[in-house]
Write a protein that holds these residues in place. Sequence first.
Motif, short mmCIF file in Angstrom:
data_model
loop_
_atom_site.label_atom_id
_atom_site.label_comp_id
_atom_site.label_asym_id
_atom_site.label_seq_id
_atom_site.Cartn_x
_atom_site.Cartn_y
_atom_site.Cartn_z
N TYR A 12 0.85 -1.19 0.00
CA TYR A 12 0.00 0.00 0.00
C TYR A 12 0.89 1.25 0.00
O TYR A 12 1.98 1.24 0.55
N ARG A 13 0.38 2.32 -0.61
CA ARG A 13 1.12 3.59 -0.58
C ARG A 13 0.15 4.75 -0.51
O ARG A 13 -0.85 4.80 -1.23
N VAL A 14 0.45 5.68 0.40
CA VAL A 14 -0.24 6.97 0.44
C VAL A 14 0.80 8.06 0.26
O VAL A 14 1.98 7.88 0.60
N SER A 15 0.38 9.20 -0.27
CA SER A 15 1.34 10.22 -0.68
C SER A 15 1.80 11.12 0.45
O SER A 15 2.89 11.69 0.40
N THR A 16 0.98 11.30 1.48
CA THR A 16 1.31 12.25 2.54
C THR A 16 1.17 11.61 3.91
O THR A 16 0.45 10.62 4.09
N LYS A 17 1.88 12.19 4.88
CA LYS A 17 1.79 11.69 6.25
C LYS A 17 0.37 11.84 6.80
O LYS A 17 -0.12 11.01 7.55
N ARG A 18 -0.29 12.93 6.38
CA ARG A 18 -1.66 13.15 6.84
C ARG A 18 -2.56 12.02 6.39
O ARG A 18 -3.41 11.53 7.15
N GLN A 19 -2.39 11.57 5.15
CA GLN A 19 -3.18 10.44 4.66
C GLN A 19 -2.83 9.17 5.42
O GLN A 19 -3.70 8.36 5.74
N GLY A 20 -1.54 9.01 5.72
CA GLY A 20 -1.12 7.82 6.44
C GLY A 20 -1.69 7.79 7.85
O GLY A 20 -2.11 6.74 8.35
N ASP A 21 -1.70 8.94 8.53
CA ASP A 21 -2.21 9.00 9.90
C ASP A 21 -3.73 8.83 9.93
O ASP A 21 -4.27 8.19 10.83
N SER A 22 -4.42 9.42 8.97
CA SER A 22 -5.88 9.40 8.99
C SER A 22 -6.46 8.12 8.39
O SER A 22 -7.61 7.78 8.64
N ILE A 43 1.07 -13.29 2.89
CA ILE A 43 2.05 -13.58 3.94
C ILE A 43 2.58 -12.33 4.62
O ILE A 43 3.15 -12.42 5.71
N ALA A 44 2.42 -11.15 4.00
CA ALA A 44 2.93 -9.92 4.61
C ALA A 44 2.29 -8.71 3.95
O ALA A 44 1.81 -8.80 2.81
N GLU A 45 2.28 -7.58 4.67
CA GLU A 45 1.78 -6.33 4.15
C GLU A 45 2.80 -5.24 4.42
O GLU A 45 3.41 -5.21 5.49
N PHE A 46 2.99 -4.34 3.45
CA PHE A 46 3.94 -3.24 3.58
C PHE A 46 3.24 -1.95 3.17
O PHE A 46 2.46 -1.92 2.21
N THR A 47 3.54 -0.86 3.89
CA THR A 47 2.91 0.44 3.61
C THR A 47 3.96 1.54 3.60
O THR A 47 4.74 1.67 4.54
N ASP A 48 3.97 2.33 2.54
CA ASP A 48 4.85 3.50 2.43
C ASP A 48 4.00 4.76 2.49
O ASP A 48 2.90 4.82 1.94
N VAL A 49 4.54 5.78 3.16
CA VAL A 49 3.95 7.12 3.11
C VAL A 49 4.94 7.97 2.32
O VAL A 49 5.80 8.66 2.87
N ARG A 50 4.84 7.86 1.01
CA ARG A 50 5.83 8.48 0.12
C ARG A 50 5.17 8.89 -1.19
O ARG A 50 4.15 8.34 -1.59
N SER A 51 5.83 9.80 -1.89
CA SER A 51 5.43 10.14 -3.25
C SER A 51 5.68 8.95 -4.16
O SER A 51 6.55 8.11 -3.89
N GLY A 52 4.94 8.89 -5.27
CA GLY A 52 5.12 7.79 -6.21
C GLY A 52 6.14 8.08 -7.29
O GLY A 52 6.30 7.29 -8.22
N ARG A 53 6.86 9.19 -7.19
CA ARG A 53 7.78 9.57 -8.26
C ARG A 53 9.03 8.71 -8.32
O ARG A 53 9.54 8.42 -9.38
#
Length: 236
Positions: A12-22, A43-53
């Motif tokens: 999973y990826r969200v672009s901003t910390k605000r999106q990640g927190d909310s 078997i596992a899940e990974f999440t980044d709070v980063r731009s997709g560039r």
Amino acid sequence: MSADAKEYVAYYRVSTKRQGDSGLGLEAQRTYINHFYGGRNIIAEFTDVRSGRDIKNREQLLAALALCRQRKATLVVAKVDRLSRDTGQALWIYRELEERLESCDIPNLDKFTLTLFMAIADRERELTSIRTKVALVQKVKQSGEWREGSDSFRSGEASRMGTAVVRQVARRNTNSRQAMAQVRHLLAEGHNYSRIALQLNEHGFRAPRGGKYSAMQVKRLCERLAETEAAENQGS
């Protein structure tokens, strides 16, 4: 391998910390994957709070890729733009995973459909950029104002900061960062540098320049890993 035995890694990826927190955007991605892959062997899940560039700074994506390579698992995303917003990077990931990539928004994903979807997204971003630039030019013409260089630009500080960022990105070599999660695990098990190099090579990891790992390269990687963890501890 049968469908029941197939292993999946969710990313999973969200672009901003605000999106990640909310959870905004993140819960939607989980809903998609739970709908299409509920009951499958995730078997596992990974999440980044980063731009997709750029994928180089996305530690969780690199860790997900490393696990997929180690377990021959399939990486699954809710939407292909969560993986990357760059066609070349998306295709690189597709090749690294030996085509073990699936996306809820693209049934029966293959190289052709991935390239097509990413190319359309690239064109839309290009058109958006053009529209934004035209709007700014029109605004300047109407107001008669032009932006001036900042104090940091005139003093040369901006240039020095830019150079520092370039060096930081170079240190965060994608191949090295892919191997770090595996190195941590092998170090914890008490393996020496030679044994770790052998394990990395057997699992298909590439050294910074694309070749096989040697014991000396593993030693340097471990030293870099120790420096990174020390810096993170100081910042926490």
